[in-house]
Design a protein around this motif. Structure first.
Motif, mmCIF file in Angstrom:
data_model
loop_
_atom_site.group_PDB
_atom_site.id
_atom_site.type_symbol
_atom_site.label_atom_id
_atom_site.label_comp_id
_atom_site.label_asym_id
_atom_site.label_seq_id
_atom_site.Cartn_x
_atom_site.Cartn_y
_atom_site.Cartn_z
ATOM 1 N N TRP A 1 4.964 85.274 -5.174
ATOM 2 C CA TRP A 1 4.832 85.843 -6.509
ATOM 3 C C TRP A 1 5.052 84.772 -7.576
ATOM 4 C CZ3 TRP A 1 7.812 91.190 -6.498
ATOM 5 C CH2 TRP A 1 7.175 92.062 -5.605
ATOM 6 N N ARG A 2 6.054 83.937 -7.363
ATOM 7 C CA ARG A 2 6.373 82.886 -8.321
ATOM 8 C C ARG A 2 5.224 81.886 -8.435
ATOM 9 N NH1 ARG A 2 7.147 80.149 -12.572
ATOM 10 N NH2 ARG A 2 8.461 78.294 -12.472
ATOM 11 N N ALA A 3 4.661 81.473 -7.302
ATOM 12 C CA ALA A 3 3.543 80.531 -7.326
ATOM 13 C C ALA A 3 2.331 81.145 -8.014
ATOM 14 C CB ALA A 3 3.193 80.089 -5.905
ATOM 15 N N ALA A 4 2.065 82.419 -7.742
ATOM 16 C CA ALA A 4 0.941 83.100 -8.387
ATOM 17 C C ALA A 4 1.189 83.240 -9.889
ATOM 18 C CB ALA A 4 0.729 84.472 -7.747
ATOM 19 N N ASP A 5 2.410 83.544 -10.271
ATOM 20 C CA ASP A 5 2.762 83.638 -11.685
ATOM 21 C C ASP A 5 2.563 82.290 -12.381
ATOM 22 O OD1 ASP A 5 4.154 85.022 -14.004
ATOM 23 O OD2 ASP A 5 5.565 83.380 -13.647
ATOM 24 N N TYR A 6 2.903 81.210 -11.694
ATOM 25 C CA TYR A 6 2.715 79.868 -12.245
ATOM 26 C C TYR A 6 1.223 79.608 -12.478
ATOM 27 C CZ TYR A 6 3.427 74.834 -12.885
ATOM 28 O OH TYR A 6 3.441 73.554 -13.397
ATOM 29 N N LEU A 7 0.388 80.008 -11.527
ATOM 30 C CA LEU A 7 -1.061 79.887 -11.708
ATOM 31 C C LEU A 7 -1.531 80.641 -12.938
ATOM 32 C CD1 LEU A 7 -2.210 80.308 -8.004
ATOM 33 C CD2 LEU A 7 -2.924 78.412 -9.466
ATOM 34 N N ASP A 8 -1.055 81.858 -13.111
ATOM 35 C CA ASP A 8 -1.457 82.672 -14.256
ATOM 36 C C ASP A 8 -1.038 82.036 -15.580
ATOM 37 O OD1 ASP A 8 -2.755 84.744 -12.877
ATOM 38 O OD2 ASP A 8 -0.867 85.770 -12.488
ATOM 39 N N LYS A 9 0.100 81.384 -15.584
ATOM 40 C CA LYS A 9 0.618 80.804 -16.831
ATOM 41 C C LYS A 9 -0.009 79.459 -17.169
ATOM 42 C CE LYS A 9 5.223 82.932 -16.595
ATOM 43 N NZ LYS A 9 6.652 82.682 -16.272
ATOM 44 N N HIS A 10 -0.625 78.802 -16.184
ATOM 45 C CA HIS A 10 -1.087 77.434 -16.389
ATOM 46 C C HIS A 10 -2.562 77.263 -16.037
ATOM 47 C CE1 HIS A 10 2.972 76.202 -17.344
ATOM 48 N NE2 HIS A 10 3.409 76.735 -16.230
ATOM 49 N N ASP A 11 -3.393 78.173 -16.542
ATOM 50 C CA ASP A 11 -4.846 78.055 -16.438
ATOM 51 C C ASP A 11 -5.307 77.879 -14.995
ATOM 52 O OD1 ASP A 11 -7.454 77.941 -17.497
ATOM 53 O OD2 ASP A 11 -7.415 75.747 -17.571
ATOM 54 N N GLN A 12 -4.650 78.581 -14.089
ATOM 55 C CA GLN A 12 -4.974 78.565 -12.664
ATOM 56 C C GLN A 12 -4.913 77.144 -12.078
ATOM 57 O OE1 GLN A 12 -8.658 80.888 -12.501
ATOM 58 N NE2 GLN A 12 -7.465 82.739 -12.203
ATOM 59 N N HIS A 13 -3.974 76.371 -12.578
ATOM 60 C CA HIS A 13 -3.627 75.077 -12.008
ATOM 61 C C HIS A 13 -2.204 75.194 -11.445
ATOM 62 C CE1 HIS A 13 -6.776 72.162 -13.022
ATOM 63 N NE2 HIS A 13 -6.940 72.801 -14.170
ATOM 64 N N ALA A 14 -2.059 74.872 -10.155
ATOM 65 C CA ALA A 14 -0.726 74.846 -9.541
ATOM 66 C C ALA A 14 -0.764 73.893 -8.360
ATOM 67 C CB ALA A 14 -0.294 76.245 -9.106
ATOM 68 N N GLU A 15 -1.299 72.704 -8.593
ATOM 69 C CA GLU A 15 -1.498 71.766 -7.497
ATOM 70 C C GLU A 15 -0.204 71.425 -6.779
ATOM 71 O OE1 GLU A 15 -5.183 71.144 -10.021
ATOM 72 O OE2 GLU A 15 -3.105 71.752 -10.323
ATOM 73 N N LEU A 16 0.912 71.428 -7.487
ATOM 74 C CA LEU A 16 2.204 71.164 -6.860
ATOM 75 C C LEU A 16 2.813 72.440 -6.288
ATOM 76 C CD1 LEU A 16 4.608 69.333 -6.175
ATOM 77 C CD2 LEU A 16 5.470 69.726 -8.496
ATOM 78 N N VAL A 17 2.972 73.444 -7.120
ATOM 79 C CA VAL A 17 3.652 74.676 -6.700
ATOM 80 C C VAL A 17 2.857 75.410 -5.626
ATOM 81 C CG1 VAL A 17 4.637 76.863 -7.469
ATOM 82 C CG2 VAL A 17 4.710 74.867 -8.969
ATOM 83 N N GLY A 18 1.535 75.449 -5.779
ATOM 84 C CA GLY A 18 0.709 76.131 -4.788
ATOM 85 C C GLY A 18 0.826 75.500 -3.418
ATOM 86 N N ALA A 19 0.860 74.156 -3.387
ATOM 87 C CA ALA A 19 1.005 73.457 -2.104
ATOM 88 C C ALA A 19 2.384 73.699 -1.505
ATOM 89 C CB ALA A 19 0.770 71.962 -2.307
ATOM 90 N N MET A 20 3.429 73.583 -2.318
ATOM 91 C CA MET A 20 4.783 73.842 -1.820
ATOM 92 C C MET A 20 4.891 75.239 -1.223
ATOM 93 S SD MET A 20 7.185 72.295 -4.839
ATOM 94 C CE MET A 20 7.682 70.566 -4.876
ATOM 95 N N ASN A 21 4.333 76.192 -1.931
ATOM 96 C CA ASN A 21 4.394 77.581 -1.484
ATOM 97 C C ASN A 21 3.711 77.767 -0.133
ATOM 98 O OD1 ASN A 21 2.686 80.581 -2.331
ATOM 99 N ND2 ASN A 21 4.819 80.483 -1.727
ATOM 100 N N LYS A 22 2.488 77.257 -0.016
ATOM 101 C CA LYS A 22 1.755 77.429 1.246
ATOM 102 C C LYS A 22 2.466 76.746 2.401
ATOM 103 C CE LYS A 22 -2.586 76.713 3.657
ATOM 104 N NZ LYS A 22 -2.098 75.909 4.791
ATOM 105 N N ILE A 23 2.933 75.522 2.178
ATOM 106 C CA ILE A 23 3.589 74.768 3.256
ATOM 107 C C ILE A 23 4.800 75.526 3.786
ATOM 108 C CG2 ILE A 23 4.921 72.694 3.781
ATOM 109 C CD1 ILE A 23 3.174 71.304 1.552
ATOM 110 N N GLN A 24 5.713 75.851 2.913
ATOM 111 C CA GLN A 24 6.994 76.402 3.345
ATOM 112 C C GLN A 24 6.865 77.814 3.907
ATOM 113 O OE1 GLN A 24 9.466 74.351 3.613
ATOM 114 N NE2 GLN A 24 8.271 72.758 2.602
ATOM 115 N N VAL A 25 6.082 78.647 3.255
ATOM 116 C CA VAL A 25 5.987 80.041 3.690
ATOM 117 C C VAL A 25 5.219 80.159 4.999
ATOM 118 C CG1 VAL A 25 5.037 82.304 3.121
ATOM 119 C CG2 VAL A 25 6.268 80.995 1.386
ATOM 120 N N THR A 26 4.081 79.488 5.108
ATOM 121 C CA THR A 26 3.290 79.660 6.338
ATOM 122 C C THR A 26 4.027 79.144 7.567
ATOM 123 O OG1 THR A 26 2.106 77.558 5.956
ATOM 124 C CG2 THR A 26 1.088 79.572 5.112
#
Length: 436
Positions: free
Chosen positions: A327-352
């Motif tokens: 949810w946090r990573a998706a919220d970050y995408l929404d707040k930053h013009d669908q850019h989350a190159e750092l947070v999106g990667a961290m999220n996928k790595i750790q959760v999966t």
């Protein structure tokens, strides 16, 4: 004001509606489709469910509303995706690939391209329209595309070439693993194709993105057989002097195909992560029900024993942790013009990677009975193992993106905590791609 994790009434309705679709429309076809020996036929067996998803607004929910899409937020997309993935993440991948294939057109395309392609994607009367994302290439020596941003010319990195010839690009080479072969092995309706438009430049400069439309002459498809995500279509695609109009070049992606790849897999990171959450949730609920109703030869159900309770408690906690990170990573995408190159990667790595352990812990609770096909754990284990190695592999590219940003001396380590935009640029690419 506290951070609020409460879903709005609209989000609750979305969650309820997608859950109802997943359990009532998708679930009845999953077992037979997954067991079908012919992988293309198994994919086709989901077509009816896909049409229902299209009609319900699920299949194109991520596309901008101005072009007829659902215009949902990234947070809403993650909420909906968990419900589908809890039933079958392969089918969810088909829907996600509509976003992977078509969102780059929304981000980097011209007004004409957006109107022509996105409008067609959201107004198909048959409800069968598929978007395609075509980036990965076959393994070999040289081969593969995990190091797509290596700053060296061919044969390193992406090998598919697009050479301009008048008002067309002549495209030659192979792709491997992209979505998809389509319903009849003629490809998807339209999507994004990563090509090397400058063979003499490295992956940080020589890549671009073209719109690949269905039935393009010189393009052939072969549906791949897989151990997991069998309800999704992945393909080998061969380009033999295929001619793609120059007008299909995404103008914002010319010489920036590398950034398209990074942004796309950052956008999909929370969706891949929530897919793992959905599968772990199913495993946890199944194991909890088993523990409540089986004694393993004792005089009371095994849920009464400390070890079982402790393990399931840990699993439940990790699932909650993972969900909130998504949810946090998706919220970050929404707040930053669908850019989350750092947070999106961290999220996928750790959760999966964390959710694989959760699924296996649930199998240990159920014990040898988890091996019986009817209990579903074999499929869950196959499916959850896919996530760390696809959609931008955790070891192949996701960790490199994180590494590249952290190595930047200007990076603020408190940026995520302070909800600041972390801008990803070419200077963050290709770190560690040249051995020695």
């Amino acid at each position: 004001m506290p951070v609020d994790f409460t879903l709005s009434d609209e989000q609750r309705k979305l969650q309820h509606d997608v859950r109802a679709f997943s359990e009532n429309v998708l679930q009845p076809v999953v077992a037979a489709a997954d067991a079908e020996p012919d992988p293309l036929e198994g994919f086709r067996m989901t077509k009816g469910a896909y049409v229902e998803a299209y009609k319900a607004g699920i299949a194109m929910c991520m596309l901008p509303a101005e072009f007829g899409g659902g215009g949902v937020s990234c947070v809403d997309l993650v909420i909906a995706a968990e419900e589908i993935c809890a039933v079958d993440p392969g089918f969810a991948c088909t829907v996600l690939c509509n976003g992977l294939g078509l969102m780059p057109i929304a981000w980097y395309g011209s007004d004409e391209q957006k109107e022509r392609i996105l409008r067609a994607a959201t107004s198909d009367p048959t409800g069968t329209y598929l978007g395609g994302w075509t980036a990965s290439e076959p393994p070999g020596n040289p081969g593969g595309t995990a190091n797509f941003d290596i700053p060296l010319p061919r044969p390193a990195g992406v090998g598919l070439t697009a050479v301009r010839d008048g008002d067309h690009f002549v495209v030659n080479g192979r792709k491997y693993w992209p979505s998809s072969a389509g319903w009849d092995e003629t490809g998807t309706n339209a999507g994004t194709l990563i090509v090397r438009t400058d063979p003499e430049a490295g992956g940080t400069e020589g890549l671009s993105a073209l719109i690949l439309e269905g039935d393009t002459p010189g393009v052939t498809f072969r549906h791949l057989d897989k151990i997991g995500h069998r309800l999704a279509s992945n393909a080998e695609i061969v380009f033999t002097d295929a001619r793609i109009p120059v007008e299909n070049l995404l103008p914002g992606a010319e010489g920036n195909g590398d950034l398209v790849i990074n942004r796309n897999f950052a956008w999909s990171g929370p969706v891949a992560a929530i897919a793992a959450v959905g599968m772990a949730r199913t495993a946890y609920e199944t194991a909890l029900e088993f523990a409540r109703n089986h004694t393993a030869g004792a005089l009371k159900p095994i849920i009464e024993f400390q070890n079982v309770g402790y393990v399931l408690g840990d699993v439940a906690s990790k699932i909650e942790m993972a969900r909130y990170f998504c949810w946090r990573a998706a919220d970050y995408l929404d707040k930053h013009d669908q850019h989350a190159e750092l947070v999106g990667a961290m999220n996928k790595i750790q959760v999966t990677e964390l959710m694989i352990d959760c699924v296996y812990k649930c199998m240990q609770i159920v014990g040898v009975n988890s091996l019986e096909t009817a209990n579903g754990f074999g499929k869950l284990l196959r499916e959850v193992a896919v996530l760390p190695i696809y959609d931008g592999g955790n070891m192949g590219m996701q960790r490199r993106r994180v590494h590249g940003i952290l190595a930047d001396p200007l990076f603020n380590p408190r940026a995520i905590m302070d909800d600041e935009m972390v801008v990803f640029g070419k200077q963050h690419e290709s770190i560690g791609t040249i051995a020695g």
